[in-house]
Design an enzyme around this catalytic site. Structure first.
Site, short mmCIF file in Angstrom:
data_model
loop_
_atom_site.label_atom_id
_atom_site.label_comp_id
_atom_site.label_asym_id
_atom_site.label_seq_id
_atom_site.Cartn_x
_atom_site.Cartn_y
_atom_site.Cartn_z
N CYS A 66 43.71 48.84 34.91
CA CYS A 66 43.11 49.10 36.22
C CYS A 66 43.79 50.27 36.93
O CYS A 66 43.61 51.41 36.50
CB CYS A 66 43.09 47.81 37.04
SG CYS A 66 41.81 47.88 38.30
N HIS B 33 41.75 43.27 34.20
CA HIS B 33 43.09 42.66 34.25
C HIS B 33 43.24 41.59 33.16
O HIS B 33 42.99 40.41 33.44
CB HIS B 33 43.30 41.99 35.61
CG HIS B 33 43.60 42.93 36.71
ND1 HIS B 33 44.87 43.15 37.17
CD2 HIS B 33 42.79 43.73 37.44
CE1 HIS B 33 44.83 44.04 38.16
NE2 HIS B 33 43.58 44.41 38.34
N GLU C 222 45.72 40.10 32.13
CA GLU C 222 46.77 39.11 32.39
C GLU C 222 46.27 37.96 33.27
O GLU C 222 46.99 37.00 33.51
CB GLU C 222 47.98 39.79 33.04
CG GLU C 222 47.86 40.11 34.53
CD GLU C 222 46.99 41.33 34.84
OE1 GLU C 222 46.32 41.85 33.93
OE2 GLU C 222 46.98 41.74 36.01
N1 GLN Z 1 41.25 50.02 43.36
C1 GLN Z 1 42.58 50.23 42.84
C2 GLN Z 1 42.90 51.72 42.75
O1 GLN Z 1 42.05 52.55 42.92
C3 GLN Z 1 42.75 49.59 41.48
C4 GLN Z 1 42.61 48.11 41.59
C5 GLN Z 1 43.34 47.32 40.54
O2 GLN Z 1 44.29 47.80 39.91
N2 GLN Z 1 42.93 46.10 40.37
O3 GLN Z 1 44.01 52.06 42.52
#
Ligand code: GLN
Length: 186
Positions: free
Chosen positions: A61, A159, A161
């Site tokens: 992410c 994610h 995890e």
């Molecule tokens: N929206 C976050 C970003 O732009 C990422 C979100 C996440 O890691 N779950 O950094």
């Protein structure tokens, strides 16, 4: 999750702590905050060198955003490590977070239940990178890459995890183990 599957894991906050790691996970969170802290703690260059030296690194992410060659909507440079371009928050706002069962051929036949939290959209994948899984939001929508590998680098927009399914962590650990020098050699 890493400990559950037998790896020894520790948190990394300084450049010194990068030394002697066999692999690194840049987790989810907030990429603007990560980048601000990477600047304040002078982590950009050490991280670029670390990732460039070929040590397996996995970004999930916000971590995927940090590894990308370019991230639109990010007011900071990225590590420019992976041949992908991402669009921050392009699936929508927090309320548009979603879960999906993904077909991930490298993990076998059972779908992988993935949790997306304000995830980045992977807008393009260059020739050096390989798409491991895609998601299709609406029936007529174009499938969008959500897991990408480039050599020893891995990036997932969800994610892994947050479920009990350790297959993605095991997949990364297999990359780490395949790159590790025989013990005593370093
Ligand atoms: N929206 C976050 C970003 O732009 C990422 C979100 C996440 O890691 N779950 O950094």
């Amino acid at each position: 999750m890493l400990r559950r599957i037998g790896a020894s894991a520790r948190e990394v906050r300084t450049a010194e702590q990068l030394r002697s790691l066999d692999g690194l996970i840049i987790p989810g969170g907030e990429s603007t905050t990560f980048c601000r802290l990477m600047e304040d703690f002078r982590l950009y260059e050490p991280l670029r060198a670390f990732v460039g030296s070929g040590v397996p690194t996995w970004g999930t992410c916000a971590g995927m955003i940090v590894l990308a060659r370019h991230a639109s909507g990010l007011p900071f440079p990225t590590l420019e490590a992976m041949d992908i371009e991402v669009d921050r928050n392009a699936y929508g706002r927090q309320v548009d977070s979603f879960e999906a069962d993904l077909d991930v051929p490298v993990l076998g036949e059972t779908p992988f239940h993935a949790v997306f939290i304000r995830a980045p959209v992977v807008a393009s994948v260059g020739a050096a990178a390989e798409v491991l899984a895609t998601v299709q939001r609406g029936a007529g929508d174009k499938p969008s890459p959500v897991a990408v590998r480039q050599g020893a680098l891995l990036a997932t927009s969800f994610h892994p995890e947050l479920t009990q399914d350790a297959r993605f962590h095991q997949y990364f650990l297999d990359i780490v183990n395949s790159q590790r020098m025989p013990s005593g050699a370093k």
